[in-house]
Design a protein around this motif. Sequence first.
Motif, PDB file in Angstrom:
ATOM      1  N   ASP A 131       0.777  -1.243   0.000  1.00 15.68           N
ATOM      2  CA  ASP A 131       0.000   0.000   0.000  1.00 15.68           C
ATOM      3  C   ASP A 131       0.806   1.289   0.000  1.00 15.68           C
ATOM      4  N   ASP A 154      -6.335   7.894   1.044  1.00 21.00           N
ATOM      5  CA  ASP A 154      -7.667   7.856   0.433  1.00 21.00           C
ATOM      6  C   ASP A 154      -7.808   6.634  -0.458  1.00 21.00           C
ATOM      7  N   LYS A 155      -6.719   6.270  -1.152  1.00 21.66           N
ATOM      8  CA  LYS A 155      -6.747   5.089  -2.008  1.00 21.66           C
ATOM      9  C   LYS A 155      -6.913   3.822  -1.173  1.00 21.66           C
ATOM     10  N   ALA A 157      -8.228   3.645   1.902  1.00 20.50           N
ATOM     11  CA  ALA A 157      -9.554   3.666   2.528  1.00 20.50           C
ATOM     12  C   ALA A 157     -10.654   3.354   1.521  1.00 20.50           C
ATOM     13  N   ALA A 158     -10.419   3.691   0.243  1.00 22.24           N
ATOM     14  CA  ALA A 158     -11.433   3.481  -0.795  1.00 22.24           C
ATOM     15  C   ALA A 158     -11.743   2.002  -0.988  1.00 22.24           C
ATOM     16  N   ARG A 159     -10.839   1.139  -0.559  1.00 20.87           N
ATOM     17  CA  ARG A 159     -11.091  -0.301  -0.688  1.00 20.87           C
ATOM     18  C   ARG A 159     -12.141  -0.768   0.307  1.00 20.87           C
ATOM     19  N   GLY A 160     -12.477   0.103   1.255  1.00 16.08           N
ATOM     20  CA  GLY A 160     -13.561  -0.198   2.178  1.00 16.08           C
ATOM     21  C   GLY A 160     -13.194  -1.020   3.386  1.00 16.08           C
ATOM     22  N   ALA A 165      -6.838   0.418   6.582  1.00 19.45           N
ATOM     23  CA  ALA A 165      -6.485   1.832   6.485  1.00 19.45           C
ATOM     24  C   ALA A 165      -5.882   2.337   7.790  1.00 19.45           C
ATOM     25  N   LEU A 197      -9.762   9.028   9.057  1.00 21.99           N
ATOM     26  CA  LEU A 197     -10.032   7.773   8.371  1.00 21.99           C
ATOM     27  C   LEU A 197     -11.226   7.061   9.001  1.00 21.99           C
TER      28      LEU A 197
END
Length: 407
Positions: A131, A154-155, A157-160, A165, A197
Amino acid sequence: MALTDTFIKKAKHSGKPAGDKHTDGGAMYLHVKAEGKYWRMAYRMHGKQKTLYIGVYPAVSLAQAREVRKRAKEQLAQGIDPSTAKREDKQASTSAAQSTFEAVALAWLKATAHKRSEATAARIERRLQIDVFPEIGRLPIANIKPPTMRAMMDKVAARGVADTAQRVANACELVFRYAVSRGLTEKDATVGLRDTLPKTKKKHHAAITEPLALGALLRAMHDYNGSPCTVAALKLSPMLLVRPGELRHMEWTELDFDSAEWRIPGEKMKMRADHIVPLSTQTIELLRSLQPLTGAGQYVFSSLRTGARPMSENTVNAALRGMGYTKEVQTAHGFRATARTIMDEVLSERVDLIEHQLAHTVKDANGRAYNRTAHLPARQQMMQRWADYLDRLRVGAEVIPLAVKMA
């Protein structure tokens, strides 16, 4: 006369031991020697004659050499020694190359290796490799600003996956703290990052806490047909109150059957403090049954593939699933909650002794944390009572239901 590119290309060594010097004006010259052509500039600093080594032709062209001469003249006018400035620039460049985020992160992992287990260190490094390093690994850590960290996170965290994160952000924060302490950067670019986050939801490990249901599970475990190491680890899981990772990393050298103790070194513990686990007679019997199989190796519960590693972290959970107990009903880690609840609410054991045996921080009346040997005789007796109680549950005797607490 000033030199020309044509002249420089054709210039050859005359055979003189000291070589040949061809001036270009402004004290700069081309020094032609048998081994090559070198740009030099003569100057005086504080009354001493000195030489600035500019570079090698053709890697450094005539035009580039003249640019260096111009800059050197400007430095001399400001009282700066060009040779010293060049050396400092080179050192700064080298330092920058050695102070990329990736280089600093790996140095941090190495410097703090004693604070975590090998498995934990491997997970952190793998998280960084996946990451972080592809995004900012090559950047000098001193040049990384909060917006860059924000964009990277942000990238992630975008994975959910909030837990990932938060863990990535925590690792980056520790790397920056290390860099600040070593003077590699002035500011921590992660300040406030974790607060923005998604929050990690506290995960509770499923656990059976009702005696009758636990008795049924113990009987299923007793009848489980698996490898000797798996069977022993499964049976010991509810008896020892340790975390699954601590159990599977048990080593023969840590066991003292004469004292009936398992002494776990701090580097293996979550709280990084040494811990003593009193061994009941049932526990010792189980462990001794493994000695003919794994006693010559390092780990009590060695891997089926190689004795150089412990069994897989999923072994006990896989056995539970094979017995029909889903992850929503019982997990290997959940046996700690099983013991914590029943020892307190059914057996009325002292809560401070239970917490101490769970390797939680327990403080005395003066607010000081107990050391690893605190109340050891009492804990030894408690652990024997717990093992005896589990035996009674397994055979279906003396089952005491949980008391219903009044509101």
